[in-house]
Design an enzyme around this catalytic site. Structure first.
Site, PDB file in Angstrom:
ATOM      1  N   HIS A 118       1.042  -1.020  -0.291  1.00 14.22           N
ATOM      2  CA  HIS A 118       0.006  -0.483  -0.168  1.00 14.22           C
ATOM      3  C   HIS A 118       0.718   1.572   0.312  1.00 14.22           C
ATOM      4  O   HIS A 118       1.747   0.907   0.546  1.00 14.22           O
ATOM      5  CB  HIS A 118      -0.998  -0.209   0.883  1.00 14.22           C
ATOM      6  CG  HIS A 118      -1.560   1.299   1.468  1.00 14.22           C
ATOM      7  ND1 HIS A 118      -1.733   2.499   1.990  1.00 14.22           N
ATOM      8  CD2 HIS A 118      -2.921   1.097   1.728  1.00 14.22           C
ATOM      9  CE1 HIS A 118      -2.782   3.078   1.459  1.00 14.22           C
ATOM     10  NE2 HIS A 118      -3.536   1.759   1.518  1.00 14.22           N
ATOM     11  N   ASP A 196       2.673  -4.912   8.290  1.00 16.10           N
ATOM     12  CA  ASP A 196       1.429  -4.227   7.503  1.00 16.10           C
ATOM     13  C   ASP A 196       0.470  -4.551   7.950  1.00 16.10           C
ATOM     14  O   ASP A 196       0.267  -5.664   6.772  1.00 16.10           O
ATOM     15  CB  ASP A 196       1.941  -2.936   5.996  1.00 16.10           C
ATOM     16  CG  ASP A 196       1.064  -2.520   6.213  1.00 16.10           C
ATOM     17  OD1 ASP A 196      -0.515  -2.899   6.836  1.00 16.10           O
ATOM     18  OD2 ASP A 196       0.319  -1.884   4.893  1.00 16.10           O
ATOM     19  N   GLN A 199      -4.316  -5.360   6.810  1.00 13.55           N
ATOM     20  CA  GLN A 199      -5.168  -6.833   6.181  1.00 13.55           C
ATOM     21  C   GLN A 199      -5.254  -7.792   6.648  1.00 13.55           C
ATOM     22  O   GLN A 199      -6.729  -8.519   6.205  1.00 13.55           O
ATOM     23  CB  GLN A 199      -5.330  -7.081   4.942  1.00 13.55           C
ATOM     24  CG  GLN A 199      -5.686  -5.008   3.967  1.00 13.55           C
ATOM     25  CD  GLN A 199      -6.599  -4.830   3.592  1.00 13.55           C
ATOM     26  OE1 GLN A 199      -7.899  -5.242   4.283  1.00 13.55           O
ATOM     27  NE2 GLN A 199      -7.099  -3.003   3.607  1.00 13.55           N
ATOM     28  N   LYS A 222     -10.109  -0.951  10.215  1.00  9.36           N
ATOM     29  CA  LYS A 222     -10.119  -2.111   9.543  1.00  9.36           C
ATOM     30  C   LYS A 222     -10.739  -3.303  10.407  1.00  9.36           C
ATOM     31  O   LYS A 222     -10.663  -4.587   9.961  1.00  9.36           O
ATOM     32  CB  LYS A 222      -9.529  -2.355   9.086  1.00  9.36           C
ATOM     33  CG  LYS A 222      -8.986  -1.462   7.780  1.00  9.36           C
ATOM     34  CD  LYS A 222      -7.378  -1.051   6.566  1.00  9.36           C
ATOM     35  CE  LYS A 222      -7.751  -0.378   6.315  1.00  9.36           C
ATOM     36  NZ  LYS A 222      -7.814  -0.098   5.464  1.00  9.36           N
ATOM     37  N   CYS A 360      -4.866   2.329  -3.585  1.00 11.43           N
ATOM     38  CA  CYS A 360      -3.044   3.263  -2.834  1.00 11.43           C
ATOM     39  C   CYS A 360      -2.456   1.887  -3.075  1.00 11.43           C
ATOM     40  O   CYS A 360      -1.832   1.570  -2.269  1.00 11.43           O
ATOM     41  CB  CYS A 360      -3.838   3.123  -1.163  1.00 11.43           C
ATOM     42  SG  CYS A 360      -4.996   4.863  -1.516  1.00 11.43           S
TER      43      CYS A 360
HETATM   44  C1  LIG Z   1      -2.480  -2.988   3.694  1.00 10.65           C
HETATM   45  C2  LIG Z   1      -2.883  -1.564   4.043  1.00 10.65           C
HETATM   46  N1  LIG Z   1      -2.342  -0.952   4.724  1.00 10.65           N
HETATM   47  C3  LIG Z   1      -1.962   0.408   4.539  1.00 10.65           C
HETATM   48  C4  LIG Z   1      -2.987   1.085   4.956  1.00 10.65           C
HETATM   49  C5  LIG Z   1      -3.849   2.544   5.072  1.00 10.65           C
HETATM   50  O1  LIG Z   1      -4.932   2.421   6.007  1.00 10.65           O
HETATM   51  P1  LIG Z   1      -5.382   3.610   7.169  1.00 10.65           P
HETATM   52  O2  LIG Z   1      -5.286   4.438   5.786  1.00 10.65           O
HETATM   53  O3  LIG Z   1      -5.590   3.787   8.043  1.00 10.65           O
HETATM   54  O4  LIG Z   1      -3.700   4.372   8.041  1.00 10.65           O
HETATM   55  C6  LIG Z   1      -4.185   0.271   4.306  1.00 10.65           C
HETATM   56  C7  LIG Z   1      -5.906   0.881   3.882  1.00 10.65           C
HETATM   57  O5  LIG Z   1      -6.412   0.958   3.214  1.00 10.65           O
HETATM   58  C8  LIG Z   1      -3.796  -0.543   3.932  1.00 10.65           C
HETATM   59  O6  LIG Z   1      -4.742  -1.551   3.564  1.00 10.65           O
END
Ligand SMILES: Cc1ncc(COP(=O)(O)O)c(C=O)c1O
Length: 402
Positions: A118, A196, A199, A222, A360
């Protein structure tokens, strides 16, 4: 028997929209009543600022907030609640680590970042590279959407490799990584690992000690919790050495114009009034998740995912992206004769919520040679009927558009 109707009935939003088929869970999940109640209860009975003041409400608020930290630590099996830093979300957690641990790296040190990431796990490292001269190395993926392990070995062989930035599960195509194996491998080369978990946290059981990662980050929203709160788990031996990154109240020991000293972690990394109600709501969400039979919940999601992918394979003109051996319960699609945006619009007209775009993850989408996908992502409250309705609506929409 997993009682999905009983689970769904705990989510007030679905009572207001009984016809809604919500398949945008990778973007954000709905919230159970216990989470809404926990935040309301805090504001109604314990609202005060934390770590300040000697009155009883301040003590109640501080106890609830620090209790939330302990709940998070238990949920991911951190060895101490001090290893849990509250942030605004995954994005801020990664930026925190980039601006503390990352800033301590030297020009020429290498950060390995997978193509699956992401933007939140790419851009902070690129910004760091501009600040202190670290080098971002792109880690390739295979045609199936898995990490190219030979390439990882090759990148780790460099003595300058200092950090591997990797998602536990891809938001765009669902691939789940063998994090334990990657941590073992990276540590053999003295390279730290940031995971990270945005998900993964709602689907997989996460045990940071068993995984062996150095950093693990995720967002509350999430995982059935509120927006505005997330977590950076930082292993104690690393955390103790990290400098402060934002200055302000709460994070200091003594302030004077002659010089300021800083508090111990985690407070050192949490400047200002934290997201108190949201942290309490997040703890309620994790307690709610922990109260489920997680094994049965995962089996339920896996069965829905199988139903989804089997159905999709029977619809002419559907292309499923990502065929990793292990995937979280989402399907990322494009279509031979239709644009994902048009399809999503038709689905929305029928009360089916999906996500469309690059999610993203532009480097990944670019590698796949497409401009975006339509993503249907499942959560524990989804039903076989949700999946069936999606499949029927999708087939009819494609018929119409072709
Ligand atoms: C794999 C992953 N990393 C990071 C993020 C960023 O999360 P946040 O916008 O809650 O900071 C997301 C959000 O879609 C994500 O799916």
């Amino acid at each position: 028997m997993f009682d999905v109707a009983a689970i769904k009935s705990q989510f007030p939003l679905f009572a207001h929209y009984p016809e809604l088929v919500y398949l945008d869970n990778a973007a954000t999940t709905q919230k159970p009543l216990s989470v809404l109640d926990a935040e309301r209860h805090y504001y109604e009975y314990a609202n005060a600022n934390v770590h300040r003041g000697a009155h009883r409400l301040a003590v109640a608020a501080t106890d609830a907030f620090e209790g939330a930290r302990s709940t998070v630590a238990r949920f991911i099996n951190a060895s101490s609640s001090d290893e849990i830093i509250f942030t605004r979300g995954t994005t801020e957690a990664i930026n925190l680590i980039a601006n503390t641990f990352g800033l301590g790296l030297r020009a020429g040190d290498e950060i390995i970042v997978s193509t699956l990431e992401h933007h939140a796990n790419i851009v902070p490292w690129q910004m760091l590279a501009q600040r202190n001269g670290v080098i971002v190395k792109q880690l390739n993926i295979t045609a199936d959407g898995e990490i190219d392990l030979a390439h990882l070995q090759q990148l780790l062989a460099s003595p300058r490799a200092k950090l591997l930035a990797i998602s536990h599960a891809s938001n765009a195509i669902g691939s789940i990584q063998d994090i334990k194996m990657m941590c073992d491998l990276s540590h053999q080369h003295d390279c730290k690992v940031i995971v990270d978990g945005a998900q993964a946290i709602a689907h997989l059981s996460v045990d940071v000690q068993q995984l062996g990662c150095d950093f693990y980050v995720f967002s509350g929203h999430k995982a059935y919790g509120p927006t505005g709160v997330g977590v950076a788990y930082i292993r104690d031996d690393i955390l103790r050495e990290l400098p402060a990154w934002q200055g302000g109240g709460e994070m200091i020991n003594v302030v004077s114009f002659a010089g300021t000293t800083y508090a111990q972690a985690p407070q050192r990394l949490e400047a200002g009034t934290p997201a108190i109600a949201q942290a309490i709501g997040l703890a309620a969400a994790l307690d709610w998740l922990a109260s489920l039979d997680r094994h049965a919940a995962l089996e339920h999601e896996t069965a829905l995912h199988r139903q989804l992918e089997t159905g999709l394979r029977q619809i002419d003109g559907v292309i499923i992206h990502g065929s990793a051996r292990h995937k979280v319960s989402l399907a990322s699609l494009s279509f031979r004769d239709a644009h994902p945006y048009d399809v999503a619009q038709f689905l929305d007209d029928r009360g089916i919520a999906v996500r469309v775009g690059h999610h993203c993850a532009q480097p990944l989408i670019h590698t796949l040679g497409i401009s975006g996908t339509l993503r249907a992502s499942l959560a524990v409250y989804n039903t076989a009927d949700d999946v069936a309705q999606f499949l029927v609506a999708l087939a009819e929409t494609l018929d119409l558009l072709q």
